[in-house]
Design a protein around this motif. Structure first.
Motif, PDB file in Angstrom:
ATOM      1  N   LEU A  35       0.840  -1.195   0.000  1.00 36.05           N
ATOM      2  CA  LEU A  35       0.000   0.000   0.000  1.00 36.05           C
ATOM      3  C   LEU A  35       0.877   1.248   0.000  1.00 36.05           C
ATOM      4  N   SER A  36       0.514   2.230  -0.826  1.00 36.50           N
ATOM      5  CA  SER A  36       1.274   3.475  -0.900  1.00 36.50           C
ATOM      6  C   SER A  36       1.118   4.281   0.381  1.00 36.50           C
ATOM      7  N   ASP A  37       2.051   5.214   0.586  1.00 36.83           N
ATOM      8  CA  ASP A  37       2.029   6.020   1.806  1.00 36.83           C
ATOM      9  C   ASP A  37       0.739   6.826   1.939  1.00 36.83           C
ATOM     10  N   ASP A  38       0.198   7.302   0.803  1.00 36.18           N
ATOM     11  CA  ASP A  38      -1.037   8.091   0.872  1.00 36.18           C
ATOM     12  C   ASP A  38      -2.290   7.226   0.907  1.00 36.18           C
ATOM     13  N   GLY A  39      -2.105   5.901   0.816  1.00 38.71           N
ATOM     14  CA  GLY A  39      -3.241   4.991   0.928  1.00 38.71           C
ATOM     15  C   GLY A  39      -4.141   4.904  -0.281  1.00 38.71           C
ATOM     16  N   ARG A  40      -3.730   5.499  -1.411  1.00 37.78           N
ATOM     17  CA  ARG A  40      -4.597   5.529  -2.592  1.00 37.78           C
ATOM     18  C   ARG A  40      -4.227   4.477  -3.626  1.00 37.78           C
ATOM     19  N   TYR A  41      -3.003   3.950  -3.567  1.00 35.06           N
ATOM     20  CA  TYR A  41      -2.526   2.999  -4.567  1.00 35.06           C
ATOM     21  C   TYR A  41      -2.069   1.709  -3.896  1.00 35.06           C
ATOM     22  N   ALA A  42      -2.174   0.631  -4.660  1.00 39.82           N
ATOM     23  CA  ALA A  42      -1.759  -0.668  -4.132  1.00 39.82           C
ATOM     24  C   ALA A  42      -1.111  -1.489  -5.237  1.00 39.82           C
ATOM     25  N   ALA A  43      -0.398  -2.527  -4.844  1.00 37.05           N
ATOM     26  CA  ALA A  43       0.183  -3.482  -5.793  1.00 37.05           C
ATOM     27  C   ALA A  43       0.140  -4.855  -5.159  1.00 37.05           C
ATOM     28  N   VAL A  44      -0.199  -5.858  -5.949  1.00 38.51           N
ATOM     29  CA  VAL A  44      -0.274  -7.232  -5.455  1.00 38.51           C
ATOM     30  C   VAL A  44       1.123  -7.841  -5.489  1.00 38.51           C
ATOM     31  N   VAL A  45       1.610  -8.289  -4.355  1.00 37.56           N
ATOM     32  CA  VAL A  45       2.893  -8.989  -4.294  1.00 37.56           C
ATOM     33  C   VAL A  45       2.720 -10.395  -4.850  1.00 37.56           C
ATOM     34  N   GLU A  46       1.715 -11.089  -4.354  1.00 34.44           N
ATOM     35  CA  GLU A  46       1.351 -12.392  -4.913  1.00 34.44           C
ATOM     36  C   GLU A  46      -0.024 -12.803  -4.406  1.00 34.44           C
ATOM     37  N   PRO A  47      -0.774 -13.561  -5.233  1.00 27.26           N
ATOM     38  CA  PRO A  47      -2.071 -14.084  -4.799  1.00 27.26           C
ATOM     39  C   PRO A  47      -1.928 -15.539  -4.345  1.00 27.26           C
ATOM     40  N   ASN A  48      -2.836 -15.991  -3.507  1.00 26.47           N
ATOM     41  CA  ASN A  48      -2.863 -17.403  -3.095  1.00 26.47           C
ATOM     42  C   ASN A  48      -4.309 -17.858  -2.967  1.00 26.47           C
ATOM     43  N   ARG A  49      -4.594 -19.030  -3.506  1.00 27.44           N
ATOM     44  CA  ARG A  49      -5.933 -19.617  -3.362  1.00 27.44           C
ATOM     45  C   ARG A  49      -5.883 -20.715  -2.312  1.00 27.44           C
ATOM     46  N   ARG A  50      -5.574 -20.314  -1.109  1.00 27.26           N
ATOM     47  CA  ARG A  50      -5.523 -21.214   0.048  1.00 27.26           C
ATOM     48  C   ARG A  50      -5.626 -20.361   1.298  1.00 27.26           C
ATOM     49  N   PRO A  51      -5.862 -20.990   2.458  1.00 25.22           N
ATOM     50  CA  PRO A  51      -5.839 -20.221   3.701  1.00 25.22           C
ATOM     51  C   PRO A  51      -4.462 -19.614   3.934  1.00 25.22           C
ATOM     52  N   ALA A  52      -4.421 -18.479   4.581  1.00 23.85           N
ATOM     53  CA  ALA A  52      -3.161 -17.829   4.912  1.00 23.85           C
ATOM     54  C   ALA A  52      -2.311 -18.710   5.816  1.00 23.85           C
ATOM     55  N   GLY A  53      -0.989 -18.555   5.693  1.00 22.46           N
ATOM     56  CA  GLY A  53      -0.074 -19.201   6.608  1.00 22.46           C
ATOM     57  C   GLY A  53       0.086 -18.367   7.871  1.00 22.46           C
ATOM     58  N   MET A  54       1.123 -18.710   8.644  1.00 21.56           N
ATOM     59  CA  MET A  54       1.438 -18.007   9.889  1.00 21.56           C
ATOM     60  C   MET A  54       0.217 -17.897  10.803  1.00 21.56           C
ATOM     61  N   LYS A  55      -0.654 -18.894  10.741  1.00 19.26           N
ATOM     62  CA  LYS A  55      -1.799 -19.015  11.663  1.00 19.26           C
ATOM     63  C   LYS A  55      -2.736 -17.810  11.642  1.00 19.26           C
ATOM     64  N   ILE A  56      -2.870 -17.183  10.467  1.00 15.05           N
ATOM     65  CA  ILE A  56      -3.734 -16.008  10.358  1.00 15.05           C
ATOM     66  C   ILE A  56      -5.196 -16.373  10.604  1.00 15.05           C
ATOM     67  N   TRP A  57      -5.624 -17.545  10.143  1.00 15.13           N
ATOM     68  CA  TRP A  57      -7.004 -17.943  10.421  1.00 15.13           C
ATOM     69  C   TRP A  57      -7.192 -18.255  11.907  1.00 15.13           C
ATOM     70  N   THR A  58      -6.131 -18.648  12.605  1.00 15.52           N
ATOM     71  CA  THR A  58      -6.204 -18.832  14.059  1.00 15.52           C
ATOM     72  C   THR A  58      -6.414 -17.487  14.737  1.00 15.52           C
ATOM     73  N   LEU A  59      -5.706 -16.460  14.258  1.00 11.69           N
ATOM     74  CA  LEU A  59      -5.919 -15.113  14.781  1.00 11.69           C
ATOM     75  C   LEU A  59      -7.359 -14.666  14.546  1.00 11.69           C
ATOM     76  N   ALA A  60      -7.870 -14.933  13.338  1.00 10.87           N
ATOM     77  CA  ALA A  60      -9.225 -14.510  12.990  1.00 10.87           C
ATOM     78  C   ALA A  60     -10.266 -15.145  13.913  1.00 10.87           C
ATOM     79  N   ALA A  61     -10.032 -16.404  14.306  1.00  8.50           N
ATOM     80  CA  ALA A  61     -10.973 -17.071  15.211  1.00  8.50           C
ATOM     81  C   ALA A  61     -11.026 -16.365  16.561  1.00  8.50           C
ATOM     82  N   THR A  62      -9.876 -15.857  17.017  1.00  7.31           N
ATOM     83  CA  THR A  62      -9.825 -15.142  18.292  1.00  7.31           C
ATOM     84  C   THR A  62     -10.405 -13.733  18.173  1.00  7.31           C
TER      85      THR A  62
END
Length: 450
Positions: A274-301
């Protein structure tokens, strides 16, 4: 459970996510009374214990769909739904589910969720559309030789990124700055050349997030990475601290990525800058799977929603997805490293949990937090093997542990909590290792230097 009855088909998974597979298996048994059939390459004893039926076929094999379809003959008529749970299987697994006649997101567009190079090609075909949504499309090329590398470097003298086309966990990602050795970089990436290495224009935005979710339900996670040659992720923070306009910018970019890789009903984890002004973005990479690093575990909490349960509900044809998410706390996943380069072998998990609880106690004291406002959600060691761990990580395998914490005090920024936890953990690990482990580390150091 009716062993002769309906089945849930699980296609591949990374070994680090065995607990999540077991979590979904148990829910499918309990909620829907279905057994599980697992398909993955070179299955072992752990896989046999994980499921009711096991099929050994490599999802990266050119003949995967035909082989797996034949191998599933005894269960095909009883498979009620299926999920694809690895990047390696995102395209071939979707094609297999389509052939069986099960509901699944597009297989024809799925390659973009596996190959970073194919995704950049898809972006290039829609450059004007993405530009209209203020989504940057970085220059990208596939390299096979030093000549290719020099040519890309000459057109991007300000620097660029070189990385494997099909590899996760930040593995092999090298940030090239003016004056860096091209020869050394290519040598470092040589293990990945056969599968494809790409050069990519540097995205000129510093803040990084992920657009996560299932179907049309989404949330945004902040990624905390170190700067320098190896931009390794050290934490994930939820909810991401963003104003509404910044959230909308990320949502637009994330949804564009989902369209390009064919995501519709299934999970997604799209990494976005995300750009500093919050108006622009760029995709680093897409994934069609659940996030790693236990992000869905965080979401449950944070949100009180189990996305793994929702995923199983969606493929087995029951349940409903909430329309909104309301945060009840802050939470973070923290990667735990070492204070100095060392050889390391994880002690028992109980000892690790004890050291981590001490780490949290010291952190809570530092910030004057009331009792119970900083809590441990999860702790696990990374890899049981005896291995060398550097103090400066190059990828996520260069950590010794991973933990999740929740914070129920809005007066403190959880980003500050993350920094403190990583600092105190390194101290606790250094002082908490048993004498025999310290002695073994010294012997290994001496042997390495010799």
């Amino acid at each position: 459970m009716n062993d002769c009855g309906e089945k849930l088909l699980i296609i591949d998974y990374n070994l680090s996510r065995v607990e999540e597979v077991a979590h979904m298996r148990d829910y499918a048994r309990r909620r829907f009374n279905v057994g599980t059939v697992l398909v993955r390459g070179n299955p072992g004893a752990k896989d046999e214990r994980l499921c009711d039926h096991l099929v050994g076929v490599d999802p990266l094999s050119p003949s995967f769909v035909a082989q797996a379809y034949d191998a599933l003959a005894n269960w095909r008529d009883h498979i009620r739904g299926g999920i694809v749970f690895s990047d390696n299987a995102v395209q071939s697994g979707a094609a297999l589910l389509e052939r069986i006649g099960l509901k699944v997101d597009s297989s024809s567009l799925a390659l973009g969720a596996f190959s970073k190079f194919e995704y950049r090609h898809a972006e290039a075909r829609c450059r004007d559309l993405l530009k209209s949504q203020r989504v940057m499309t970085p220059d990208c090329t596939l390299i096979r030789s030093m000549t290719d590398l020099r040519q890309f470097a000459s057109t991007h003298p300000e620097g660029f990124v070189i990385k494997p086309s099909c590899e996760g966990n930040n593995r092999g990602v090298v940030m090239m700055r003016p004056g860096d050795s091209l020869e050394a970089a290519l040598e470092e990436l040589s293990p990945y050349l056969a599968a494809g290495v790409i050069c990519e224009q540097v995205i000129p935005y510093q803040r990084e997030y992920s657009f996560d979710g299932l179907g049309g339900l989404s949330f945004i996670t902040e990624k905390v990475s170190v700067s320098g040659r190896y931009p390794v992720e050290v934490a994930q923070v939820l909810p991401a601290p963003l104003v509404h306009s910044e959230q909308e910018t990320i949502r637009r970019a994330g949804e564009c990525a989902n369209w390009l890789v064919g995501q519709r009903d299934g999970p997604f984890h799209n990494e976005i800058k995300l750009s500093d002004d919050g108006r622009y973005a760029a995709v680093v990479e897409p994934n069609r799977r659940p996030a790693g690093m236990k992000i869905w575990t965080l979401a449950a909490t944070v949100y009180g929603v189990d996305f793994y349960h929702l995923w199983i509900d969606s493929v087995l044809g029951e349940g409903s997805i909430p329309s909104t998410l309301m945060a009840s706390c802050q939470a973070a996943t923290v990667m735990l490293g070492v204070k100095q380069d060392r050889w390391f072998e994880a002690p028992d998990v109980t000892r690790g949990k004890t050291m981590f609880l001490t780490t949290l106690s010291r952190t809570a004291k530092r910030f004057g937090l009331p009792e119970g406002s900083l809590r441990s959600i999860d702790f696990s060691w990374i890899g049981p093997e005896h291995r060398f761990v550097p103090s400066v990580a190059r990828d996520n395998s260069d950590f010794v542990g991973c933990a999740c914490v929740s914070l129920y005090d809005s007066s403190v920024n959880i980003g500050d909590i993350v920094a403190s936890v990583r600092e105190y953990w390194a101290d606790e690990l250094e002082s908490g290792m048993p004498a025999d482990a310290v002695a073994r580390d010294a012997e290994d150091r001496a042997r390495t230097l010799a």
